[in-house]
Design a protein around this motif. Structure first.
Motif, PDB file in Angstrom:
ATOM      1  N   GLU A   4       0.830  -1.201   0.000  1.00  0.00           N
ATOM      2  CA  GLU A   4       0.000   0.000   0.000  1.00  0.00           C
ATOM      3  C   GLU A   4       0.870   1.260   0.000  1.00  0.00           C
ATOM      4  N   ARG A   5       1.988   1.219   0.718  1.00  0.00           N
ATOM      5  CA  ARG A   5       2.899   2.378   0.712  1.00  0.00           C
ATOM      6  C   ARG A   5       3.423   2.626  -0.700  1.00  0.00           C
ATOM      7  N   ILE A   6       3.785   1.548  -1.395  1.00  0.00           N
ATOM      8  CA  ILE A   6       4.286   1.683  -2.763  1.00  0.00           C
ATOM      9  C   ILE A   6       3.205   2.267  -3.666  1.00  0.00           C
ATOM     10  N   ARG A   7       1.980   1.783  -3.532  1.00  0.00           N
ATOM     11  CA  ARG A   7       0.894   2.286  -4.379  1.00  0.00           C
ATOM     12  C   ARG A   7       0.693   3.785  -4.189  1.00  0.00           C
ATOM     13  N   ILE A  24       9.904  -5.230  -6.441  1.00  0.00           N
ATOM     14  CA  ILE A  24       9.418  -5.728  -5.150  1.00  0.00           C
ATOM     15  C   ILE A  24       8.007  -6.279  -5.276  1.00  0.00           C
ATOM     16  N   VAL A  25       7.134  -5.560  -5.986  1.00  0.00           N
ATOM     17  CA  VAL A  25       5.750  -6.011  -6.124  1.00  0.00           C
ATOM     18  C   VAL A  25       5.672  -7.339  -6.863  1.00  0.00           C
ATOM     19  N   SER A  26       6.480  -7.493  -7.912  1.00  0.00           N
ATOM     20  CA  SER A  26       6.404  -8.712  -8.727  1.00  0.00           C
ATOM     21  C   SER A  26       7.228  -9.865  -8.173  1.00  0.00           C
ATOM     22  N   SER A  27       8.219  -9.579  -7.320  1.00  0.00           N
ATOM     23  CA  SER A  27       9.143 -10.635  -6.866  1.00  0.00           C
ATOM     24  C   SER A  27       9.400 -10.564  -5.364  1.00  0.00           C
ATOM     25  N   TYR A  28       8.362 -10.251  -4.587  1.00  0.00           N
ATOM     26  CA  TYR A  28       8.617 -10.028  -3.159  1.00  0.00           C
ATOM     27  C   TYR A  28       9.083 -11.283  -2.435  1.00  0.00           C
ATOM     28  N   HIS A  29       8.746 -12.479  -2.961  1.00  0.00           N
ATOM     29  CA  HIS A  29       9.245 -13.708  -2.328  1.00  0.00           C
ATOM     30  C   HIS A  29      10.768 -13.780  -2.396  1.00  0.00           C
TER      31      HIS A  29
END
Length: 277
Positions: A4-7, A24-29
């Motif tokens: 949410e902070r990124i958005r 980070i959003v696409s590869s947070y794992h």
């Protein structure tokens, strides 16, 4: 929560910071187990940029950002426990249902409670609601509009290229809530509707399957989750479930909803019942 902070801050980020946000959003794992130096190398920025990015998101430093990412990963792992067995048609069907449960628990863990509270307040305080979508999500928009109409507010869901939509945006003010839906990142036209509505003082809310979908980035508030490469059927089912949960929440916390639903049932019986006219 970091997604949410990124958005919220994405439009204000530098190009290097946007690349970090996208990764980070696409590869947070993967990010959950990276050092600042490793993340910088993967995104082709310097380590200082990674540290400044963490601070731009409101974290004291990179370790705090990673800790937030790891929390999301742990929630995913907790939700992903499932049984395996022979792959009969019946077992495949059961496994698919279980996976839906896993995804929905993941969605529930990714959307902040305060965002849900604010989203409900936005709908309740709106004088009119305009539900907007494009492409495959248009059917979802019509369904959501039908459900929201039971709250007793004027609800409209015209096609994205409809003169009716243009006219309502032209007359937009703070009493109008533009509620958009997106099951993919292909929502550029909806994003333009949101930008036009924002410029005219309307409130904007988005339900999306990515916090970086264009419509989610431009909306005042987004209820967004992150699914890793979902197939179309999975994306549709998750968005449908999010809509259903949101409508249920609204119906249970909106005064007069039960009376409105009872009135609708009475009219339905009056029109469709077996009584002779």
């Amino acid at each position: 929560m970091i997604l949410e902070r990124i958005r919220q801050l994405y439009p204000e980020l530098t190009k290097s910071q946007m690349r970090l946000a996208d990764y980070i959003v696409s590869s947070y794992h993967d990010v959950a187990f990276m050092t600042a130096s490793e993340l910088a190398q993967n995104v082709d920025v310097n380590e200082a940029t990674v540290i400044r990015f963490a601070q731009r998101l409101g974290y004291p430093g990179y370790p705090d950002l990673v800790e937030d990412v790891r929390t999301i990963v742990l929630q995913d792992l907790d939700a992903s426990a499932s049984t395996t067995g022979c792959q009969t048609k019946a077992s495949l069907f059961s496994e698919a249902l279980l996976q839906q449960s896993v995804l929905l628990r993941r969605v529930a863990s990714q959307i902040p409670a305060e965002a849900i509270e604010k989203a409900c307040n936005m709908v309740q305080s709106a004088e009119q609601v305009l539900v907007v979508s494009q492409g495959a999500s248009f059917g979802h928009a019509r369904l959501l509009a039908n459900h929201l109409s039971m709250l007793g507010k004027p609800v409209f869901s015209p096609p994205i290229d409809s003169p009716t939509l243009y006219a309502r945006i032209a007359r937009a003010n703070e009493g109008l809530l533009v509620l958009c839906l997106s099951s993919t990142t292909d929502c550029s036209m909806v994003a333009k509707v949101i930008k036009a509505a924002n410029a005219r003082g309307a409130r904007t809310l988005c339900l999306a399957l990515s916090p970086l979908a264009p419509c989610a980035r431009y909306a005042e508030l987004a209820l967004a989750c992150t699914l890793v490469d979902p197939d179309p059927a999975t994306a549709d089912s998750v968005l449908t479930a999010m809509m259903g949960a949101f409508v249920t929440c609204l119906q249970r916390c909106t005064t007069g909803t039960e009376a409105s639903q009872e009135a609708l049932r009475e009219i339905r019986e009056e029109i469709l019942g077996n009584t002779t006219p």
